[in-house]
Design a protein around this motif. Sequence first.
Motif, PDB file in Angstrom:
ATOM      1  N   MET A  77       0.815  -1.203   0.000  1.00 35.56           N
ATOM      2  CA  MET A  77       0.000   0.000   0.000  1.00 35.56           C
ATOM      3  C   MET A  77       0.855   1.263   0.000  1.00 35.56           C
ATOM      4  O   MET A  77       0.518   2.259  -0.646  1.00 35.56           O
ATOM      5  CB  MET A  77      -0.943  -0.004   1.210  1.00 35.56           C
ATOM      6  CG  MET A  77      -2.070  -1.003   1.084  1.00 35.56           C
ATOM      7  SD  MET A  77      -3.058  -0.711  -0.430  1.00 35.56           S
ATOM      8  CE  MET A  77      -4.309  -1.965  -0.259  1.00 35.56           C
ATOM      9  N   LYS A  78       1.966   1.223   0.706  1.00 33.30           N
ATOM     10  CA  LYS A  78       2.862   2.380   0.716  1.00 33.30           C
ATOM     11  C   LYS A  78       3.354   2.696  -0.693  1.00 33.30           C
ATOM     12  O   LYS A  78       3.353   3.860  -1.124  1.00 33.30           O
ATOM     13  CB  LYS A  78       4.037   2.110   1.645  1.00 33.30           C
ATOM     14  CG  LYS A  78       5.091   3.216   1.614  1.00 33.30           C
ATOM     15  CD  LYS A  78       6.242   2.910   2.551  1.00 33.30           C
ATOM     16  CE  LYS A  78       7.338   3.972   2.453  1.00 33.30           C
ATOM     17  NZ  LYS A  78       8.469   3.693   3.379  1.00 33.30           N
ATOM     18  N   HIS A  79       3.754   1.668  -1.429  1.00 35.17           N
ATOM     19  CA  HIS A  79       4.324   1.904  -2.753  1.00 35.17           C
ATOM     20  C   HIS A  79       3.252   2.079  -3.825  1.00 35.17           C
ATOM     21  O   HIS A  79       3.484   2.799  -4.805  1.00 35.17           O
ATOM     22  CB  HIS A  79       5.298   0.782  -3.094  1.00 35.17           C
ATOM     23  CG  HIS A  79       6.568   0.870  -2.292  1.00 35.17           C
ATOM     24  ND1 HIS A  79       7.615   1.685  -2.641  1.00 35.17           N
ATOM     25  CD2 HIS A  79       6.915   0.277  -1.114  1.00 35.17           C
ATOM     26  CE1 HIS A  79       8.563   1.583  -1.727  1.00 35.17           C
ATOM     27  NE2 HIS A  79       8.168   0.741  -0.798  1.00 35.17           N
ATOM     28  N   LEU A  80       2.111   1.482  -3.635  1.00 36.77           N
ATOM     29  CA  LEU A  80       1.007   1.748  -4.561  1.00 36.77           C
ATOM     30  C   LEU A  80       0.561   3.202  -4.456  1.00 36.77           C
ATOM     31  O   LEU A  80       0.181   3.819  -5.452  1.00 36.77           O
ATOM     32  CB  LEU A  80      -0.173   0.818  -4.264  1.00 36.77           C
ATOM     33  CG  LEU A  80      -0.091  -0.603  -4.817  1.00 36.77           C
ATOM     34  CD1 LEU A  80      -1.241  -1.447  -4.273  1.00 36.77           C
ATOM     35  CD2 LEU A  80      -0.117  -0.607  -6.355  1.00 36.77           C
ATOM     36  N   ALA A  81       0.613   3.740  -3.250  1.00 34.40           N
ATOM     37  CA  ALA A  81       0.199   5.130  -3.047  1.00 34.40           C
ATOM     38  C   ALA A  81       1.085   6.101  -3.811  1.00 34.40           C
ATOM     39  O   ALA A  81       0.651   7.211  -4.148  1.00 34.40           O
ATOM     40  CB  ALA A  81       0.213   5.466  -1.560  1.00 34.40           C
ATOM     41  N   ALA A  82       2.308   5.691  -4.097  1.00 28.55           N
ATOM     42  CA  ALA A  82       3.227   6.557  -4.834  1.00 28.55           C
ATOM     43  C   ALA A  82       3.306   6.185  -6.316  1.00 28.55           C
ATOM     44  O   ALA A  82       4.123   6.737  -7.043  1.00 28.55           O
ATOM     45  CB  ALA A  82       4.622   6.455  -4.210  1.00 28.55           C
ATOM     46  N   SER A  83       2.447   5.276  -6.745  1.00 27.24           N
ATOM     47  CA  SER A  83       2.474   4.800  -8.129  1.00 27.24           C
ATOM     48  C   SER A  83       1.400   5.483  -8.969  1.00 27.24           C
ATOM     49  O   SER A  83       0.514   6.167  -8.430  1.00 27.24           O
ATOM     50  CB  SER A  83       2.237   3.289  -8.151  1.00 27.24           C
ATOM     51  OG  SER A  83       0.851   2.995  -8.000  1.00 27.24           O
ATOM     52  N   PRO A  84       1.435   5.307 -10.287  1.00 27.62           N
ATOM     53  CA  PRO A  84       0.376   5.884 -11.140  1.00 27.62           C
ATOM     54  C   PRO A  84      -1.012   5.309 -10.840  1.00 27.62           C
ATOM     55  O   PRO A  84      -2.008   5.878 -11.277  1.00 27.62           O
ATOM     56  CB  PRO A  84       0.829   5.501 -12.557  1.00 27.62           C
ATOM     57  CG  PRO A  84       2.299   5.300 -12.453  1.00 27.62           C
ATOM     58  CD  PRO A  84       2.521   4.713 -11.099  1.00 27.62           C
ATOM     59  N   LEU A  85      -1.064   4.199 -10.105  1.00 31.14           N
ATOM     60  CA  LEU A  85      -2.347   3.568  -9.800  1.00 31.14           C
ATOM     61  C   LEU A  85      -2.840   3.890  -8.388  1.00 31.14           C
ATOM     62  O   LEU A  85      -3.673   3.175  -7.842  1.00 31.14           O
ATOM     63  CB  LEU A  85      -2.215   2.038  -9.946  1.00 31.14           C
ATOM     64  CG  LEU A  85      -1.793   1.513 -11.316  1.00 31.14           C
ATOM     65  CD1 LEU A  85      -1.698  -0.013 -11.282  1.00 31.14           C
ATOM     66  CD2 LEU A  85      -2.778   1.949 -12.395  1.00 31.14           C
ATOM     67  N   HIS A  86      -2.354   4.989  -7.832  1.00 31.31           N
ATOM     68  CA  HIS A  86      -2.693   5.302  -6.445  1.00 31.31           C
ATOM     69  C   HIS A  86      -4.197   5.418  -6.217  1.00 31.31           C
ATOM     70  O   HIS A  86      -4.693   5.095  -5.132  1.00 31.31           O
ATOM     71  CB  HIS A  86      -1.990   6.597  -6.010  1.00 31.31           C
ATOM     72  CG  HIS A  86      -2.362   7.781  -6.844  1.00 31.31           C
ATOM     73  ND1 HIS A  86      -3.416   8.608  -6.545  1.00 31.31           N
ATOM     74  CD2 HIS A  86      -1.803   8.275  -7.987  1.00 31.31           C
ATOM     75  CE1 HIS A  86      -3.500   9.562  -7.452  1.00 31.31           C
ATOM     76  NE2 HIS A  86      -2.528   9.399  -8.339  1.00 31.31           N
ATOM     77  N   HIS A  87      -4.938   5.845  -7.214  1.00 33.80           N
ATOM     78  CA  HIS A  87      -6.381   6.022  -7.047  1.00 33.80           C
ATOM     79  C   HIS A  87      -7.147   4.709  -7.167  1.00 33.80           C
ATOM     80  O   HIS A  87      -8.372   4.683  -6.983  1.00 33.80           O
ATOM     81  CB  HIS A  87      -6.908   7.002  -8.102  1.00 33.80           C
ATOM     82  CG  HIS A  87      -6.623   6.587  -9.512  1.00 33.80           C
ATOM     83  ND1 HIS A  87      -5.343   6.560 -10.031  1.00 33.80           N
ATOM     84  CD2 HIS A  87      -7.455   6.154 -10.511  1.00 33.80           C
ATOM     85  CE1 HIS A  87      -5.391   6.140 -11.290  1.00 33.80           C
ATOM     86  NE2 HIS A  87      -6.648   5.890 -11.596  1.00 33.80           N
ATOM     87  N   GLN A  88      -6.438   3.611  -7.481  1.00 32.33           N
ATOM     88  CA  GLN A  88      -7.096   2.308  -7.629  1.00 32.33           C
ATOM     89  C   GLN A  88      -6.611   1.300  -6.577  1.00 32.33           C
ATOM     90  O   GLN A  88      -6.768   0.102  -6.749  1.00 32.33           O
ATOM     91  CB  GLN A  88      -6.829   1.738  -9.021  1.00 32.33           C
ATOM     92  CG  GLN A  88      -7.330   2.610 -10.165  1.00 32.33           C
ATOM     93  CD  GLN A  88      -7.071   1.964 -11.513  1.00 32.33           C
ATOM     94  OE1 GLN A  88      -7.570   0.873 -11.823  1.00 32.33           O
ATOM     95  NE2 GLN A  88      -6.266   2.632 -12.338  1.00 32.33           N
ATOM     96  N   GLN A  89      -6.052   1.796  -5.497  1.00 34.20           N
ATOM     97  CA  GLN A  89      -5.468   0.924  -4.486  1.00 34.20           C
ATOM     98  C   GLN A  89      -6.445  -0.145  -3.992  1.00 34.20           C
ATOM     99  O   GLN A  89      -6.093  -1.322  -3.899  1.00 34.20           O
ATOM    100  CB  GLN A  89      -4.985   1.736  -3.293  1.00 34.20           C
ATOM    101  CG  GLN A  89      -3.637   2.414  -3.487  1.00 34.20           C
ATOM    102  CD  GLN A  89      -3.230   3.170  -2.240  1.00 34.20           C
ATOM    103  OE1 GLN A  89      -3.550   4.340  -2.080  1.00 34.20           O
ATOM    104  NE2 GLN A  89      -2.537   2.497  -1.338  1.00 34.20           N
ATOM    105  N   ALA A  90      -7.649   0.274  -3.650  1.00 31.54           N
ATOM    106  CA  ALA A  90      -8.619  -0.671  -3.080  1.00 31.54           C
ATOM    107  C   ALA A  90      -8.959  -1.774  -4.072  1.00 31.54           C
ATOM    108  O   ALA A  90      -8.999  -2.964  -3.714  1.00 31.54           O
ATOM    109  CB  ALA A  90      -9.885   0.070  -2.655  1.00 31.54           C
ATOM    110  N   GLN A  91      -9.198  -1.410  -5.323  1.00 29.81           N
ATOM    111  CA  GLN A  91      -9.536  -2.406  -6.340  1.00 29.81           C
ATOM    112  C   GLN A  91      -8.372  -3.353  -6.603  1.00 29.81           C
ATOM    113  O   GLN A  91      -8.562  -4.566  -6.771  1.00 29.81           O
ATOM    114  CB  GLN A  91      -9.939  -1.720  -7.649  1.00 29.81           C
ATOM    115  CG  GLN A  91     -11.155  -0.814  -7.528  1.00 29.81           C
ATOM    116  CD  GLN A  91     -10.764   0.645  -7.312  1.00 29.81           C
ATOM    117  OE1 GLN A  91      -9.954   0.956  -6.438  1.00 29.81           O
ATOM    118  NE2 GLN A  91     -11.345   1.528  -8.119  1.00 29.81           N
ATOM    119  N   ILE A  92      -7.174  -2.794  -6.630  1.00 24.76           N
ATOM    120  CA  ILE A  92      -5.989  -3.621  -6.877  1.00 24.76           C
ATOM    121  C   ILE A  92      -5.795  -4.614  -5.734  1.00 24.76           C
ATOM    122  O   ILE A  92      -5.479  -5.790  -5.961  1.00 24.76           O
ATOM    123  CB  ILE A  92      -4.740  -2.743  -7.046  1.00 24.76           C
ATOM    124  CG1 ILE A  92      -4.829  -1.974  -8.369  1.00 24.76           C
ATOM    125  CG2 ILE A  92      -3.468  -3.583  -7.004  1.00 24.76           C
ATOM    126  CD1 ILE A  92      -3.770  -0.910  -8.522  1.00 24.76           C
TER     127      ILE A  92
END
Length: 207
Positions: A21-36
């Motif tokens: 979650m820490k690294h997803l938040a800094a990725s281009p997909l940060h707005h899709q964290q929950a779905q991912i």
Amino acid sequence: MSPLSSLLIIAPKLAFRRAAMKHLAASPLHHQQAQIWQRTLARQAELRQQRPQHSFGVDRFLRFMEWDLALYGAVQEHGLSQGQASRLIEEINWEMFGAGTANVFSFSRLRSAKRQMRVQWILDLMFAVLFTKPFRKQVVPSTEGIAFDVTVCPVADYFKQHGVPELTRFAACNLDHRMAQTWGVKLNRSQTIAAGDVRCDFRFQIE
């Protein structure tokens, strides 16, 4: 033992989710964290049914590779390129294992003040506890540092069996170089099983 180290041992899912979650938040997909994450959970549930059975240490380590594989597919389904997904996995794994790598090196000072002896002790410990059967290691005589070959790697086998041999490099191999840097030594390696060679040649240069 730090709280994160405890998570790695007793709760791989929580440790992986924290780092992911820490690294997803800094990725281009940060707005899709929950779905991912939901897709990762679904993929991991499928992978769990196919878990290989080895020694305790290897099986424990492969639990993290299982989560890597699940997230690797999930983020590509959501639009990341293979290269971006690979680098994401490397950063997540280093997030989990990097601090422990540094901590055990600090602890090794109690064994010796000599860097080579400290590194040797840590490597022996890792192969006695974590990288056990079916890993196979052959010591190579060296006058310049520490040298050995790994001729059987269940991590490379795991990703190859799931059709993503390229992920081994980012989930595991690259971390060896970062680990060596943390210890203040240099790892030279010209071959890896993940790349199709018959061995991984570990050559630690003690400066």
